[in-house]
Structure formats: C-alpha cells, structure tokens
Design an enzyme around this catalytic site. Structure first.
Site, PDB file in Angstrom:
ATOM      1  N   ASP A  24     107.797  10.172 103.389  1.00 35.18           N
ATOM      2  CA  ASP A  24     106.809   9.777 104.449  1.00 35.18           C
ATOM      3  C   ASP A  24     105.944  11.109 104.900  1.00 35.18           C
ATOM      4  O   ASP A  24     106.497  12.165 104.725  1.00 35.18           O
ATOM      5  CB  ASP A  24     107.840   9.804 105.683  1.00 35.18           C
ATOM      6  CG  ASP A  24     107.201   9.356 106.926  1.00 35.18           C
ATOM      7  OD1 ASP A  24     106.014   9.089 106.979  1.00 35.18           O
ATOM      8  OD2 ASP A  24     107.922   9.349 108.059  1.00 35.18           O
ATOM      9  N   ASP A 118     101.235   5.451 105.096  1.00 42.94           N
ATOM     10  CA  ASP A 118     101.784   6.919 104.835  1.00 42.94           C
ATOM     11  C   ASP A 118     103.150   6.858 104.683  1.00 42.94           C
ATOM     12  O   ASP A 118     103.619   8.030 104.538  1.00 42.94           O
ATOM     13  CB  ASP A 118     101.558   7.807 106.307  1.00 42.94           C
ATOM     14  CG  ASP A 118     102.085   7.203 107.298  1.00 42.94           C
ATOM     15  OD1 ASP A 118     102.746   5.899 107.424  1.00 42.94           O
ATOM     16  OD2 ASP A 118     102.296   7.840 108.292  1.00 42.94           O
ATOM     17  N   GLU A 119     103.960   5.827 104.064  1.00 40.15           N
ATOM     18  CA  GLU A 119     105.543   5.834 103.938  1.00 40.15           C
ATOM     19  C   GLU A 119     105.521   4.915 102.879  1.00 40.15           C
ATOM     20  O   GLU A 119     105.074   3.965 102.948  1.00 40.15           O
ATOM     21  CB  GLU A 119     106.079   5.958 105.249  1.00 40.15           C
ATOM     22  CG  GLU A 119     105.960   4.578 105.780  1.00 40.15           C
ATOM     23  CD  GLU A 119     107.114   4.589 106.937  1.00 40.15           C
ATOM     24  OE1 GLU A 119     108.274   5.019 106.890  1.00 40.15           O
ATOM     25  OE2 GLU A 119     106.544   3.931 108.152  1.00 40.15           O
TER      26      GLU A 119
END
Length: 431
Positions: A24, A118-119
C-alpha cells in the site's frame, strides 16, 4: 500496533507460510506531488477539489496530524489546517506513477492483483528461488519503489489476503508487518471488530450491543448469535475471518467492471450549455481511458445529483461495444434530455432546469477493445474513432490539453451534433 514495533510481528518475524503480500503506497497522491515539488517536503499537503464543494483525495502525514482525512470536505480541511498547501489532483500523473509501481511488482511475480492505483496483493510463492523469503521480497519492493519513484510504501506479509491487508495498515507509514502463520490469532484477536472486512458502523454497533468488541470476542461467539444479528452469509464470513481464515487467491486477471468520470460543480448548474460541455468533457475522458485500457463497453450510464442531493441514474445498452468518446457523449446526452427535457433547448434561456450539483458518465459491460469491430452499414471508414486515436497520440506526446474538442474551449457553438469527424482545437507547445 505502531509500524510493526512489536517484534512478534516485525520485519524479522518468522515468515514461513506467508506467501501473500499487500503493498500500500503511503499517502499516494500527496506523496507524488511532494516528490515532484521537493520544496513541499515536510509540509502539510492536501490533494483534492479546491472549489467550495471539493473533497480531499489524499493528505500527507503532516496534514493528517491536524485531523485532515481522505473524503473530508476540502473546506473542513482548510479549517483544520489553514497553512497547508492545497493542490488539485493530477490523475494522469498518478496513473503514470501507478503503472511504474505495478511494473516493479510484476518484475517480482506475475501474480499481482491491483486493487486501486496505490495498492495491490502479490503472491510470491513462485518468486522465492530468485528473490528469497517473503519478508526479503517485501524489503526489495520497498527499496525499489523508493529508489525508482522516490516514494514510500507499507507492506503486510501474511498467510492470506485478509491478514496481509491488516498487516500493511498497521505498518503505516513506511513500514512492514509480518503475521507469522503460527501467531495469527495473537495478531488478530486483540483488534477491534471494525478490523473485520464487512463490519461498518452499523454492524459494529450491533456487535457491540452483544458485548462483542474485539475480533477475539467474535471468534468466541456462538455462530447462532452472529446469524441472528447479521444474517447467514455475513455471520459465516465474519466467523471465518475472526479465525484468520481467508481462502481467496490472488487474482491477476481481475478486469475492470466499468470506467467512468464525474464532476461536482462549484455552483449548482442550470445552464444547458454548461451541462452539455461538461458531459462532452466527461465522455471524452471516459473514451480515452477505455482506449488506454484496451477495452470497450456496451452500456452507457449517467448519474445526476441535484442541489437537493436527490440522485438519478439512467443507462442504455448499445448494439455494439464502443470506446469512442463521441458515441458515449451522444448516448449520455440523450439520457440526460430524457431526465431533464429542458436541457435539449440549448438556446432557450427561459428553459427551467432543476439545479444540478454533480454529473457523471460511466461505461459498463467491458470487453476487449473495439478495434476490430464491424462498421455499421453506411458508417464512414475514417471517422470519430480515428480522430480520437490521433488525439490520444498527440496527448501522449504533448500532454493533456494539447488537443481538445473546440466546444470545450469556450465561445463555440456546441449545439452541432452532425456525423462528421470532430473539429479539434490544437495547441502544441513550441520547441
């Protein structure tokens, strides 16, 4: 559990039987802005809508110290942290950085399941021979992201996806947590019930009324009690999660189900021309994203939110998949005129339109791109799609805004809806 400070779950803990990583990025949008503006390092930075109805997308940890959080109204963030630097989002840049980060993951293993920009989950079972144990792989990923992108990320290393995601949340910012297979319940049971997937505010209230405040309490509760409070399916899921069981595999083929865009106006809109331009801009954006993803869709839908917050959605399924912004726009416009017939009277300044706060366009039913689609009878061989592909190429070279529909530049008559290819206003940078 601060940043993996507990040695039982720190970076040096036993990672035997822990093939799943959840990576993350830390305060991703805000961190990207700081990375390209080094003078902002160490300062509170907030990324989001800067208008009176804007919403926070991301905030640095310096801003979070003042209580600023994602999804908070920007006005509230300004009140909490008036000295912060407020920046509008640059999603094109965030997608570019996201692609580079995801490529780092795929250099390690093909089993990468992105959840958002973003993860992602990674299954590193097959990467051990080349890169070492799971915790070593997590360190390698963090080092590469820092070296190549100048960004930090937090990683959870665990036996399954649920535990890995919990681990990364407790590793933030810029840390790593390992959940050893032999210590799953030690890690899991002290956590609050809200740590369980699917437990929102209402479910947490129901569980608390039953005296169930921790994950351990849920694990010890009779299954019948959970069924009575939450229903059969939710009870079974929570019972498994409370015991650390999550059978889901990392799925690298998770396709996007839809692609869309929306805009919240700073002031409620009653002008048909403003609505038409907004819809055209959104359709252009959706078409561009579809082509970039190599996809096309058959169902076009709109979302209209009025000043009263009443929200209306409408959709229409096309005869063939499309990735053409103009086709998306024409369908979306016809849907909007069905919802608000007065918007069709563009020249009638007396037309009565319920004030609109937000408008959005979305395409669902995605399939492989429409490059090889059969043209409709009478359709020209060179038309809207070819023009938009040319715009994509110019945008990739010169940046977004270099080429736009002329009607979006202002002062043009946007009522024209003929079948000829679009007139484009081109603004190439000088060399």
């Amino acid at each position: 559990m601060p940043r993996g400070g507990d040695p039982r779950f720190g970076a040096d803990a036993d990672d035997t039987g822990c093939p799943i990583l959840h990576v993350d990025m830390d305060a991703f949008f805000a961190s990207v802005e700081v990375q390209r503006r080094p003078e902002l390092r160490g300062r509170p930075v907030v990324v989001g809508g800067v208008g009176p109805r804007g919403v926070v997308n991301s905030a640095t940890y310096e801003a979070r110290a003042y209580g600023v959080r994602s999804a908070m109204p920007t006005a509230r963030a300004r009140a909490l942290c008036p000295h912060a630097v407020f920046l509008p989002p640059d999603f094109a840049r965030y997608r570019e950085v996201s692609r580079a980060v995801m490529q780092i993951f795929r250099d390690i293993t093909p089993l990468v399941e992105p959840l958002s920009l973003d993860e992602a989950f990674l299954d590193v079972s097959g990467a051990r021979r080349l890169f070492g144990r799971p915790a070593q792989i997590a360190r390698l990923i963090r080092e590469r992201v820092a070296d190549e992108q100048g960004l930090t990320c937090s990683v959870g290393v665990a036996p399954n996806k649920f535990l890995a995601k919990l681990g990364s949340a407790r590793a933030k910012p810029d840390g790593m947590v390992v959940v050893p297979a032999a210590r799953v319940l030690e890690f899991l049971h002290p956590l609050p019930v809200s740590a369980l997937w699917g437990v929102g505010e209402r479910a947490a209230e129901k569980l608390t009324r039953l005296g169930l405040r921790t994950v351990g309490d849920v694990a010890a509760a009779p299954l019948g009690m959970l069924r009575a409070a939450l229903g059969e399916a939710a009870a079974a899921q929570l019972h498994d999660l409370a015991h650390g069981r999550d059978p889901r595999r990392v799925d690298p083929e998770r396709p996007e189900k839809s692609i869309g865009a929306e805009v919240t106006f700073d002031v409620d809109v009653v002008d048909p021309l403003v609505l038409r331009r907004a819809l055209l801009s959104l359709a252009d954006k959706v078409g561009s994203r579809l082509r970039a993803a190599g996809q096309a869709g058959r169902t076009v839908s709109i979302k209209v939110r009025y000043a009263t917050f009443r929200t209306v959605t409408r959709s229409r399924t096309l005869s063939a998949p499309t990735d053409v912004g103009r086709e998306i726009f024409e369908t979306a416009w016809s849907l909007l005129t069905a919802v608000q017939p007065a918007v069709a009277r563009l020249s009638d300044r007396q037309a009565t339109i319920d004030p609109i706060r937000l408008i959005g366009v979305r395409v669902d039913g995605l399939v492989a791109d429409a490059v090889g689609r059969q043209p409709a009878l009478g359709e020209p061989e060179q038309g809207w799609r070819e023009a938009e592909v040319a715009v994509d190429a110019a945008t990739a070279r010169f940046g977004r805004g270099a080429v736009r529909p002329a009607s979006l530049l202002g002062g043009h008559d946007v009522r024209h809806a003929g079948n000829s290819p679009p007139r484009r206003a081109t603004r190439f940078p000088t060399r």
